[in-house]
Design an enzyme around this catalytic site. Structure first.
Site, PDB file in Angstrom:
ATOM      1  N   ASP A  80      -0.682 -30.487  -6.508  1.00  0.00           N
ATOM      2  CA  ASP A  80      -0.487 -29.971  -5.134  1.00  0.00           C
ATOM      3  C   ASP A  80      -2.007 -29.943  -4.545  1.00  0.00           C
ATOM      4  O   ASP A  80      -2.990 -30.124  -5.262  1.00  0.00           O
ATOM      5  CB  ASP A  80       0.017 -28.483  -5.004  1.00  0.00           C
ATOM      6  CG  ASP A  80       0.113 -28.134  -3.585  1.00  0.00           C
ATOM      7  OD1 ASP A  80       0.532 -29.018  -2.690  1.00  0.00           O
ATOM      8  OD2 ASP A  80       0.094 -26.893  -3.318  1.00  0.00           O
ATOM      9  N   ASP A 138      -3.128 -27.835  -1.431  1.00  0.00           N
ATOM     10  CA  ASP A 138      -3.522 -26.645  -0.944  1.00  0.00           C
ATOM     11  C   ASP A 138      -3.672 -25.517  -2.013  1.00  0.00           C
ATOM     12  O   ASP A 138      -2.457 -25.298  -2.523  1.00  0.00           O
ATOM     13  CB  ASP A 138      -2.874 -26.056   0.186  1.00  0.00           C
ATOM     14  CG  ASP A 138      -3.027 -26.880   1.424  1.00  0.00           C
ATOM     15  OD1 ASP A 138      -4.102 -27.157   1.824  1.00  0.00           O
ATOM     16  OD2 ASP A 138      -1.890 -27.482   1.955  1.00  0.00           O
TER      17      ASP A 138
END
Length: 577
Positions: free
Chosen positions: A128, A130
């Site tokens: 991912d 963030d």
């Protein structure tokens, strides 16, 4: 921190007809005896050490199947003196355990395993963006709070007085539940019990008595809990806040509730929740957050060098890598240029933006679209996912078909236990790694002398209460009430040392939190940041600790100083700092 240790308890000193039960060092002499005024039914055991942990029965002590038998005395003073003597002996023994506990301090930069996993088996690494590749300063939470608060006032016509509220950085923790209909924020454990003392209406705690009255106890039924992804939908009245971006949302909810209560404004809690949720969503959807971060990236993004080092290490070892994020390309590109350099796209075999997780993992209908260097969406049908290209949306099933990256050779990292990890481990057999930034600070707290001393004695006193509760005479019960009061004080202290309002992310007083239960189910490994991978070679196998079940003996050789915690951290933490 779950402490388990070994103690030996003396029996009440007896002298009748030459019979004696005495403490000689750590030797216990248990005798069978009967007398008209004093009754004993205990078994012979010599040189016996009695291990226990909170909630465990004695293993191997006094017959191995039951607590110490009831002792009645016509001398309350003798009983009181004996119990307090036992208390002092137990406290001395727990103090002697401090060096053992100290040598089991944990490295905040370690990787922890819920499930056995070898990096040697991993061929493909997914990420991912963030709070996985990119870490943000607390200034970002203040920014989100301020923008959402102003949207609430300017667009939803909430009172101007709300502008007086500022973000409170350490008010909430991740993993809390919010009762949408009652406007209550709380921490719930793995068994759906509310941790009393952690229920807040606005910025103020709700009394235990009121909580018990509202919920007819402290248990939240399954049908009222949040749904699989932590949302309050389809009749579920609870919303669980699982990602780090939710900290400003919880704080804003608390501030608005506080304002309405202070000014005696009648309001509908459901409307308030939806308006705050929409305002927080607008910060992301309207691009306000992305533009603000891009304009001052050094203020908001951190840990760049460590993330770059991890990616370079994996690339140097020939590992394939991919990125699946919900963030837009311009935002990701600006951040990755800062974190990993302008050639960052060369490190990844596949890059997917605006993926719309968790729907990405379940919805087969959305096809991939290619994004050119100017951010323009192309209409070409996608027959392969090419290195160096950027793709938008799509779905995991198409991703698997085009790449062939299936099963346990894939390890995916994310910070959101539900949106990033749950479907991958349950439906597709990928290995999963959870990024939990709070882990580093919590371990540092657990390594402090204050916490170790308090928790060790808390465990010792709990074990003492468990065994001595069989004495039902008035004098004994008075002593036990004093011990219970002391135990409650220590439990509050160990909660407050993490966060005065809600305590630890991972535990209620003694049970795992609801967050912890989900973490252990959906993440094979977890760590504070990706940089922890730099401490291990890519052939390392992570082994979960064998935590004893409640009916098992609580001391294992892999939990002793000479066991699993042999690492450089032990040398520098040989004593408690």
């Amino acid at each position: 921190m779950s402490l388990r240790f070994v103690l030996s308890l003396p029996l009440w000193p007896l002298r009748k007809g030459g019979l004696q039960a005495s403490l000689k060092g750590h030797r216990l002499y248990h005798v069978n005896a009967a007398h008209s005024k004093r009754h004993f039914r205990v078994s012979w055991s010599k040189n016996l050490l009695c291990p226990w942990g909170v909630g465990n029965r004695v293993a191997g002590c006094a017959g191995n199947t039951a607590p110490l038998s009831t002792v009645t005395s016509d001398s309350g003073r003798d009983m009181t003196s004996w119990l307090w003597g036992l208390y002092k002996d137990t406290k001395k023994q727990t103090e002697d355990l401090i060096p053992l506990v100290a040598c089991n301090l944990l490295d905040p930069d370690a990787i922890f395993a819920n499930n056995e996993m070898s990096l040697e088996d991993i061929e493909i690494y997914g990420f991912d963006y963030d709070y996985t590749l990119a870490f943000y300063s607390k200034d970002l939470h203040t920014l989100i709070f301020n923008i959402a608060r102003d949207i609430l006032v300017g667009e939803h016509r909430y009172p101007e007085g709300l502008r007086a509220y500022d973000y409170i950085p350490d008010f909430v923790i991740r993993g809390l539940h919010y009762d949408v209909q009652k406007a209550l924020l709380m921490k719930i454990d793995a068994f759906h019990y509310i941790q009393l003392g952690t229920v807040y209406r606005g910025l103020h705690p709700v009394s235990d008595k009121e909580v018990v009255a509202m919920y007819e106890g402290s248990h939240v039924p399954l049908e009222q809990m949040s749904d699989f992804y932590g949302k309050s939908s389809h009749g579920h009245t609870m919303k669980q806040f699982m990602d780090i971006f939710s900290l400003p949302e919880m704080t804003l909810l608390s501030c608005v509730n506080d304002y309405f209560m202070r000014h005696n404004i009648d309001y509908e809690p459901v409307h308030l929740y939806k308006d705050v949720k929409e305002s927080i969503g607008d910060v992301h959807v309207k691009g306000i957050l992305y533009r603000s971060v891009e304009a001052d990236i050094e203020k908001y993004v951190c840990y760049g060098e460590q993330t770059q080092a991890v990616l370079r290490k994996l690339a140097d070892h020939g590992k394939k890598m991919f990125l699946i994020t919900n963030s837009p390309f311009d935002f990701v590109n600006r951040g990755m240029n800062y974190i990993a350099g302008k050639d960052w796209r060369d490190l990844f075999d596949v890059v997917i933006v605006q993926a719309d997780k968790p729907d990405f993992f379940n919805d087969r209908r959305k096809p991939f679209r290619k994004v050119n260097n100017k951010g323009v969406l192309l209409w070409d049908r996608i027959h392969e996912l090419e290195k160096g290209q950027i793709y938008k949306q799509g779905n995991l099933y198409e991703f698997l078909r085009l790449t062939g990256w299936r099963g346990s050779k894939v390890l995916y990292f994310g910070d959101h236990i539900y949106s990033d990890l749950a479907d991958l481990t349950l439906k597709h057999g990928w290995r999963t790694g959870a990024i939990i930034p709070e882990l580093r600070s919590e371990i540092k707290i657990m390594n402090t002398k204050e916490f170790v001393d308090t928790m060790t004695w808390l465990q010792g006193l709990t074990g003492l209460l468990e065994r001595m509760q069989v004495y039902r005479d008035a004098e004994s019960q008075m002593v036990l009430r004093e011990w219970i009061k002391e135990r409650e004080g220590m439990r509050s202290k160990t909660k407050n040392i993490f966060n005065p309002q809600f305590g630890s992310l991972f535990r209620t007083y003694h049970n795992p939190t609801y967050f912890s239960r989900r973490l252990s189910r959906f993440a094979d490994i977890y760590m504070a940041s990706l940089s922890c991978l730099l401490n291990y070679d890519l052939h390392h196998t992570f082994f979960p600790r064998r935590n004893p079940l409640q009916h098992e003996a609580p001391v294992w050789t892999d939990q002793i100083c000479a066991g699993t915690l042999k690492n450089p951290f032990q040398a520098k933490m040989a004593h408690i700092e």
